[in-house]
Motif scaffolding. Structure first.
Motif, PDB file in Angstrom:
ATOM      1  N   UNK A 210       0.745  -1.435  -0.014  1.00 31.73           N
ATOM      2  CA  UNK A 210      -0.108  -0.368   0.129  1.00 31.73           C
ATOM      3  C   UNK A 210       0.885   1.645   0.107  1.00 31.73           C
ATOM      4  N   UNK A 211       0.688   2.180  -1.377  1.00 28.47           N
ATOM      5  CA  UNK A 211       0.640   3.658  -0.807  1.00 28.47           C
ATOM      6  C   UNK A 211       0.023   4.725  -1.132  1.00 28.47           C
ATOM      7  N   UNK A 212       0.159   5.554   0.170  1.00 28.53           N
ATOM      8  CA  UNK A 212      -0.662   6.496  -0.229  1.00 28.53           C
ATOM      9  C   UNK A 212      -0.416   7.393  -1.408  1.00 28.53           C
ATOM     10  N   UNK A 213      -1.449   8.081  -1.668  1.00 31.15           N
ATOM     11  CA  UNK A 213      -1.353   8.650  -2.946  1.00 31.15           C
ATOM     12  C   UNK A 213      -0.510  10.506  -2.468  1.00 31.15           C
ATOM     13  N   UNK A 214      -0.619  11.376  -3.182  1.00 31.68           N
ATOM     14  CA  UNK A 214      -0.164  13.147  -2.602  1.00 31.68           C
ATOM     15  C   UNK A 214      -0.923  12.915  -1.701  1.00 31.68           C
ATOM     16  N   UNK A 215      -2.682  13.691  -2.042  1.00 33.33           N
ATOM     17  CA  UNK A 215      -3.317  14.084  -1.178  1.00 33.33           C
ATOM     18  C   UNK A 215      -3.416  13.441  -0.088  1.00 33.33           C
ATOM     19  N   UNK A 216      -3.411  11.967   0.420  1.00 31.04           N
ATOM     20  CA  UNK A 216      -3.090  11.137   1.414  1.00 31.04           C
ATOM     21  C   UNK A 216      -1.895  11.497   2.295  1.00 31.04           C
ATOM     22  N   UNK A 217      -0.659  11.917   1.489  1.00 32.19           N
ATOM     23  CA  UNK A 217       0.123  12.036   2.375  1.00 32.19           C
ATOM     24  C   UNK A 217      -0.086  14.059   2.892  1.00 32.19           C
ATOM     25  N   UNK A 218      -0.781  14.489   1.882  1.00 34.49           N
ATOM     26  CA  UNK A 218      -0.730  15.592   2.580  1.00 34.49           C
ATOM     27  C   UNK A 218      -1.515  15.984   3.616  1.00 34.49           C
ATOM     28  N   UNK A 219      -2.699  14.937   4.309  1.00 32.85           N
ATOM     29  CA  UNK A 219      -3.463  14.635   4.625  1.00 32.85           C
ATOM     30  C   UNK A 219      -2.940  14.324   6.101  1.00 32.85           C
ATOM     31  N   UNK A 220      -2.040  13.104   5.980  1.00 31.10           N
ATOM     32  CA  UNK A 220      -1.290  12.735   6.989  1.00 31.10           C
ATOM     33  C   UNK A 220      -0.417  13.429   7.761  1.00 31.10           C
ATOM     34  N   UNK A 221       0.003  14.275   6.988  1.00 35.18           N
ATOM     35  CA  UNK A 221       0.977  15.499   7.680  1.00 35.18           C
ATOM     36  C   UNK A 221      -0.215  16.729   8.040  1.00 35.18           C
ATOM     37  N   UNK A 222      -0.965  17.143   7.965  1.00 34.76           N
ATOM     38  CA  UNK A 222      -2.006  17.314   8.193  1.00 34.76           C
ATOM     39  C   UNK A 222      -2.774  17.220   9.229  1.00 34.76           C
ATOM     40  N   UNK A 223      -3.144  16.233   9.751  1.00 36.10           N
ATOM     41  CA  UNK A 223      -2.820  15.013  11.061  1.00 36.10           C
ATOM     42  C   UNK A 223      -2.245  15.798  12.190  1.00 36.10           C
TER      43      UNK A 223
END
Length: 249
Positions: A210-223
């Protein structure tokens, strides 16, 4: 395993304390969150589910302010909104890749938050091992009820081994979660929750690909960023005022 630990530590006589309302309420919400999380995990990438659950400290902060009278100022409220925006980037409602099972993960966020708040309010006379024992019994009974509707399928020796290994880690999770949350501020314990994202990203890639997409990675960093800022503010602010009475810097 937990039963053996209860007997070995001499807390068998304390088991009746598990019938207290506080312990049973905590166990109830843990049962609900367990089945919500497991079901979501079957149908979603591990990093995504784990990242959504990192919103738990943010929800706990809001609930602690609303129901326990803990102080929450505009800075932390703003950080909480940023964190929830990160959740939306991971969830992606309305997109082609949206999966309805994400709602189960979101529901688990609130049930885990209630569980954590309930853990903080437990009577300190109830040993942590007894709380963990009650939790495991309730989850087991919930599993039996679940099996009545889902059905039972034979498992292989290999699957039995994985379940056994998972059980060992689950026992540790029960004990360490209860022991770390009791009688402490969320600000001191919640930052460790964010290390789970690192493990989930590594395991999700190595084991499941599993590799999160770019938007998911941004979301992870925001959280993560909003959560750490919120906890940083909680450590600095020592006053206790009611929710909504006046802002705190």
């Amino acid at each position: 395993i937990i039963t053996v630990l209860v007997v070995a530590t001499g807390h068998l006589r304390d088991v009746p304390k598990a019938l207290s309302r506080q312990v049973l309420v905590r166990s109830l919400f843990d049962v609900i969150s367990t089945f919500l999380f497991i079901t979501a995990l079957f149908h979603l990438p591990l990093p995504n589910v784990t990242a959504v659950l990192q919103a738990v400290p943010l929800v706990v902060t809001v609930m602690a302010a609303a129901f326990l009278g803990e102080a929450v100022g505009w800075r932390r409220l703003s950080a909480i909104l940023v964190g929830f925006a990160g959740v939306l980037l991971i969830v992606k409602p309305g997109s082609d890749g949206f999966n309805n099972y994400i709602w189960l993960a979101l529901a688990a966020v609130f049930t885990v938050a209630i569980r954590d708040l309930a853990t903080r309010k437990l009577n300190l006379t109830v040993p942590s091992i007894v709380v963990a024992f009650t939790n495991s019994i309730c989850v087991m009974l919930g599993g039996l009820v679940w099996a009545m509707f889902e059905g039972f399928h034979p498992i292989t020796i290999e699957q039995t081994g994985w379940i056994g290994l998972g059980s060992v880690f689950l026992v540790g999770g029960y004990l360490f979660t209860v022991m770390s949350l009791r009688g402490t501020e969320v600000a001191y314990t919640a930052p460790f929750r964010y290390t789970l994202i690192i493990y989930a990203l590594i395991l999700g890639y190595v084991v499941f690909g599993d590799v999160p997409d770019e938007w998911s990675m941004i979301g992870i960093m925001l959280i993560v960023g909003s959560g750490l800022f919120t906890l940083y503010r909680e450590q600095r602010l020592k006053k206790r005022i009611g929710f909504g009475k006046r802002p705190v810097r």
